[in-house]
Design a protein around this motif. Structure first.
Motif, PDB file in Angstrom:
ATOM      1  N   LEU A  79      -7.029  -4.810   0.238  1.00  0.00           N
ATOM      2  CA  LEU A  79      -5.704  -4.546   0.800  1.00  0.00           C
ATOM      3  C   LEU A  79      -4.763  -4.024  -0.269  1.00  0.00           C
ATOM      4  O   LEU A  79      -3.975  -3.078  -0.028  1.00  0.00           O
ATOM      5  N   ASN A  80      -4.844  -4.600  -1.454  1.00  0.00           N
ATOM      6  CA  ASN A  80      -3.970  -4.161  -2.548  1.00  0.00           C
ATOM      7  C   ASN A  80      -4.248  -2.705  -2.917  1.00  0.00           C
ATOM      8  O   ASN A  80      -3.320  -1.902  -3.119  1.00  0.00           O
ATOM      9  N   ARG A  81      -5.548  -2.338  -2.979  1.00  0.00           N
ATOM     10  CA  ARG A  81      -5.903  -0.952  -3.304  1.00  0.00           C
ATOM     11  C   ARG A  81      -5.459   0.001  -2.197  1.00  0.00           C
ATOM     12  O   ARG A  81      -4.924   1.086  -2.459  1.00  0.00           O
ATOM     13  N   ALA A  82      -5.659  -0.414  -0.967  1.00  0.00           N
ATOM     14  CA  ALA A  82      -5.258   0.439   0.161  1.00  0.00           C
ATOM     15  C   ALA A  82      -3.749   0.610   0.194  1.00  0.00           C
ATOM     16  O   ALA A  82      -3.246   1.699   0.545  1.00  0.00           O
ATOM     17  N   GLN A  83      -3.016  -0.438  -0.169  1.00  0.00           N
ATOM     18  CA  GLN A  83      -1.550  -0.332  -0.193  1.00  0.00           C
ATOM     19  C   GLN A  83      -1.105   0.684  -1.255  1.00  0.00           C
ATOM     20  O   GLN A  83      -0.201   1.499  -1.013  1.00  0.00           O
ATOM     21  N   LYS A  84      -1.724   0.642  -2.434  1.00  0.00           N
ATOM     22  CA  LYS A  84      -1.375   1.577  -3.508  1.00  0.00           C
ATOM     23  C   LYS A  84      -1.700   3.022  -3.103  1.00  0.00           C
ATOM     24  O   LYS A  84      -0.908   3.956  -3.360  1.00  0.00           O
ATOM     25  N   ASP A  85      -2.872   3.200  -2.492  1.00  0.00           N
ATOM     26  CA  ASP A  85      -3.240   4.553  -2.058  1.00  0.00           C
ATOM     27  C   ASP A  85      -2.244   5.065  -1.026  1.00  0.00           C
ATOM     28  O   ASP A  85      -1.819   6.242  -1.082  1.00  0.00           O
ATOM     29  N   ALA A  86      -1.887   4.218  -0.084  1.00  0.00           N
ATOM     30  CA  ALA A  86      -0.961   4.656   0.960  1.00  0.00           C
ATOM     31  C   ALA A  86       0.400   5.004   0.357  1.00  0.00           C
ATOM     32  O   ALA A  86       1.030   6.012   0.748  1.00  0.00           O
ATOM     33  N   ASP A  87       0.869   4.194  -0.576  1.00  0.00           N
ATOM     34  CA  ASP A  87       2.176   4.459  -1.199  1.00  0.00           C
ATOM     35  C   ASP A  87       2.138   5.791  -1.946  1.00  0.00           C
ATOM     36  O   ASP A  87       3.080   6.609  -1.870  1.00  0.00           O
ATOM     37  N   ARG A  88       1.041   6.034  -2.695  1.00  0.00           N
ATOM     38  CA  ARG A  88       0.947   7.275  -3.477  1.00  0.00           C
ATOM     39  C   ARG A  88       0.878   8.494  -2.570  1.00  0.00           C
ATOM     40  O   ARG A  88       1.556   9.487  -2.793  1.00  0.00           O
ATOM     41  N   TYR A  89       0.089   8.411  -1.520  1.00  0.00           N
ATOM     42  CA  TYR A  89      -0.053   9.560  -0.617  1.00  0.00           C
ATOM     43  C   TYR A  89       1.249   9.841   0.132  1.00  0.00           C
ATOM     44  O   TYR A  89       1.568  11.007   0.422  1.00  0.00           O
ATOM     45  N   THR A 141       4.222   9.374  -1.094  1.00  0.00           N
ATOM     46  CA  THR A 141       5.104  10.035  -2.065  1.00  0.00           C
ATOM     47  C   THR A 141       4.751  11.531  -2.172  1.00  0.00           C
ATOM     48  O   THR A 141       5.632  12.405  -2.185  1.00  0.00           O
ATOM     49  N   LEU A 142       3.445  11.830  -2.231  1.00  0.00           N
ATOM     50  CA  LEU A 142       3.010  13.226  -2.295  1.00  0.00           C
ATOM     51  C   LEU A 142       3.361  13.981  -1.017  1.00  0.00           C
ATOM     52  O   LEU A 142       3.695  15.171  -1.055  1.00  0.00           O
ATOM     53  N   ALA A 143       3.285  13.270   0.102  1.00  0.00           N
ATOM     54  CA  ALA A 143       3.590  13.921   1.376  1.00  0.00           C
ATOM     55  C   ALA A 143       5.056  14.328   1.423  1.00  0.00           C
ATOM     56  O   ALA A 143       5.403  15.373   2.013  1.00  0.00           O
ATOM     57  N   GLN A 144       5.939  13.528   0.806  1.00  0.00           N
ATOM     58  CA  GLN A 144       7.353  13.871   0.787  1.00  0.00           C
ATOM     59  C   GLN A 144       7.600  15.139  -0.039  1.00  0.00           C
ATOM     60  O   GLN A 144       8.570  15.862   0.204  1.00  0.00           O
ATOM     61  N   ARG A 169      -1.516  16.313   5.541  1.00  0.00           N
ATOM     62  CA  ARG A 169      -1.068  15.192   6.389  1.00  0.00           C
ATOM     63  C   ARG A 169      -2.222  14.286   6.814  1.00  0.00           C
ATOM     64  O   ARG A 169      -2.069  13.090   6.956  1.00  0.00           O
ATOM     65  N   GLN A 170      -3.401  14.838   6.983  1.00  0.00           N
ATOM     66  CA  GLN A 170      -4.560  14.064   7.409  1.00  0.00           C
ATOM     67  C   GLN A 170      -4.920  13.004   6.383  1.00  0.00           C
ATOM     68  O   GLN A 170      -5.317  11.885   6.735  1.00  0.00           O
ATOM     69  N   VAL A 171      -4.770  13.325   5.082  1.00  0.00           N
ATOM     70  CA  VAL A 171      -5.083  12.364   4.032  1.00  0.00           C
ATOM     71  C   VAL A 171      -4.122  11.179   4.103  1.00  0.00           C
ATOM     72  O   VAL A 171      -4.511  10.017   3.955  1.00  0.00           O
ATOM     73  N   VAL A 172      -2.881  11.467   4.380  1.00  0.00           N
ATOM     74  CA  VAL A 172      -1.870  10.401   4.509  1.00  0.00           C
ATOM     75  C   VAL A 172      -2.197   9.494   5.701  1.00  0.00           C
ATOM     76  O   VAL A 172      -2.128   8.277   5.605  1.00  0.00           O
ATOM     77  N   ASP A 173      -2.564  10.130   6.812  1.00  0.00           N
ATOM     78  CA  ASP A 173      -2.900   9.340   8.008  1.00  0.00           C
ATOM     79  C   ASP A 173      -4.121   8.462   7.761  1.00  0.00           C
ATOM     80  O   ASP A 173      -4.169   7.291   8.195  1.00  0.00           O
TER      81      ASP A 173
END
Length: 371
Positions: free
Chosen positions: A117-127, A129-132, A138-142
């Protein structure tokens, strides 16, 4: 010289003899028999306090069967059969090795899921930021968001598994659910047990204890009234008669009147509670419950021996005018020692024959020897 009796004279003498004999016989028939000696007593009113008895069975107010909640072998028994125990006291232990290992494994799995969960949270936060910055598809973020949600659910599942395994581990030690007396253990050390098998033991409360009885529907108001009464001191309204005929030293009180009458028997169960500090009463004893019945009114009483029964009807002989007896039909109430209540058919002050009823009949003349 021979003398001859005139035939006419002979006829007259014979007629006179027959008449004389007939008069003597009529005198014997007209002579009345002597009065029959009987004992009698006046019907009087007195206290109508008496007891009704009901068959009863001693039962526990609370009784719990000890059932295993997990499978395994018995590794410990921590009581003596028949011992008095306290709520929360340890009774049995079941082999906990497999459940403890399962718990440790569940905890390790939770830690793994938390790391994911911790790793998935970090990946989601980073993606995100890049999406902004519009620097990632967009598919990678989803996909990262879906992975994060799945990780959260896996952590919740791991936590639920820990709770389940912890509960099973907890059930490997069995504690007493109430104060009372424990019975003879149905298992020994090393025995294999499982949920749904034979109960390990039974615990019943023994102070206070109860006696159950079945009463006729007509008695319901009486016992409801007793249930609402408050006892003062050593009230003798409800007394338990033991199998040996002795009376239990503590009075009882109506604890429960069942909710419904049994349609097959027309009876209702009533539970009467008794103090049992000396543990004299044991579950399963068959006894009799003696219930005081005091109407608070004076009732007409006569000796029970004065009553005769004919075809399920009851009669007494009453001494009337000229010392002649009349048989009267009476309606009886409860029997109180050697007396019985007369509800109808007799008046106060009437003289009732108590001894000698078998020697008299309707209209007979009697001589009362005692009243």
């Amino acid at each position: 010289m021979k003398q001859f009796i005139n035939p006419a004279t002979l006829v007259i003498l014979l007629a006179f003899f027959i008449t004389a004999c007939g008069d003597k016989k009529d005198d014997q028939q007209q002579q009345a028999p002597p009065p029959t000696a009987v004992s009698a007593i006046k019907a009087t009113k007195g206290s109508a306090t008496y007891y009704d008895e009901f068959p009863a069975t001693v039962t526990a107010l609370l009784e719990v069967e000890i059932q295993p909640q997990v499978a395994g072998n018995i590794t410990g028994i921590f009581f003596q059969d028949g011992q008095q125990i306290r709520k929360g006291q340890k009774l049995y232990t079941i082999d906990a090795q497999q459940y403890r290992a399962g718990y440790d494994q569940a905890v390790a799995n939770l830690n793994v899921q938390k790391a994911n969960l911790n790793r998935a949270q970090k990946d989601a936060d980073r993606y995100n930021t890049l999406a902004q910055q519009d620097a990632i598809a967009r598919q990678v973020v989803d996909n990262a968001s879906a992975t994060l949600e799945a990780s959260r659910m896996q952590v919740e599942a791991a936590q639920a598994n820990i709770r389940q395994v912890a509960t099973s581990l907890k059930y490997t030690t069995i504690y007493a659910p109430l104060d009372g007396t424990i019975g003879i253990s149905q298992v020994r050390l090393g025995a294999a047990v499982a949920p749904g098998s034979v109960p390990l033991n039974t615990i019943s409360s023994d102070n206070p204890i109860a006696a159950d009885l079945q009463v006729d529907a007509a008695e319901i108001p009486r016992f409801l009234k007793l249930q609402n009464q408050k006892q003062v001191g050593r009230d003798s309204t409800l007394v338990l008669v033991m199998p040996d005929g002795s009376t239990y030293k503590y009075p009882g009180s109506v604890r429960i009147v069942d909710r419904a009458v049994d349609p097959q028997t027309g009876t209702l169960r009533v539970r009467v509670a008794f103090p049992n500090p000396d543990k004299e009463l044991k579950v399963g004893i068959n006894a009799n419950l003696r219930v005081k019945n005091n109407t608070g009114q004076q009732q007409l009483l006569i000796p029970y021996q004065a009553v005769t029964e004919q075809m399920s009807e009851y009669f007494v002989f009453v001494v009337g005018d000229s010392s002649k007896v009349t048989q009267k039909k009476v309606t009886l109430g409860a029997r109180i020692n050697d007396k019985v209540i007369v509800k109808d058919g007799l008046k106060e002050g009437e003289v009732v024959v108590t001894e000698g009823t078998q020697k008299i009949r309707e209209g007979a003349k009697v001589q009362v020897t005692s009243k």
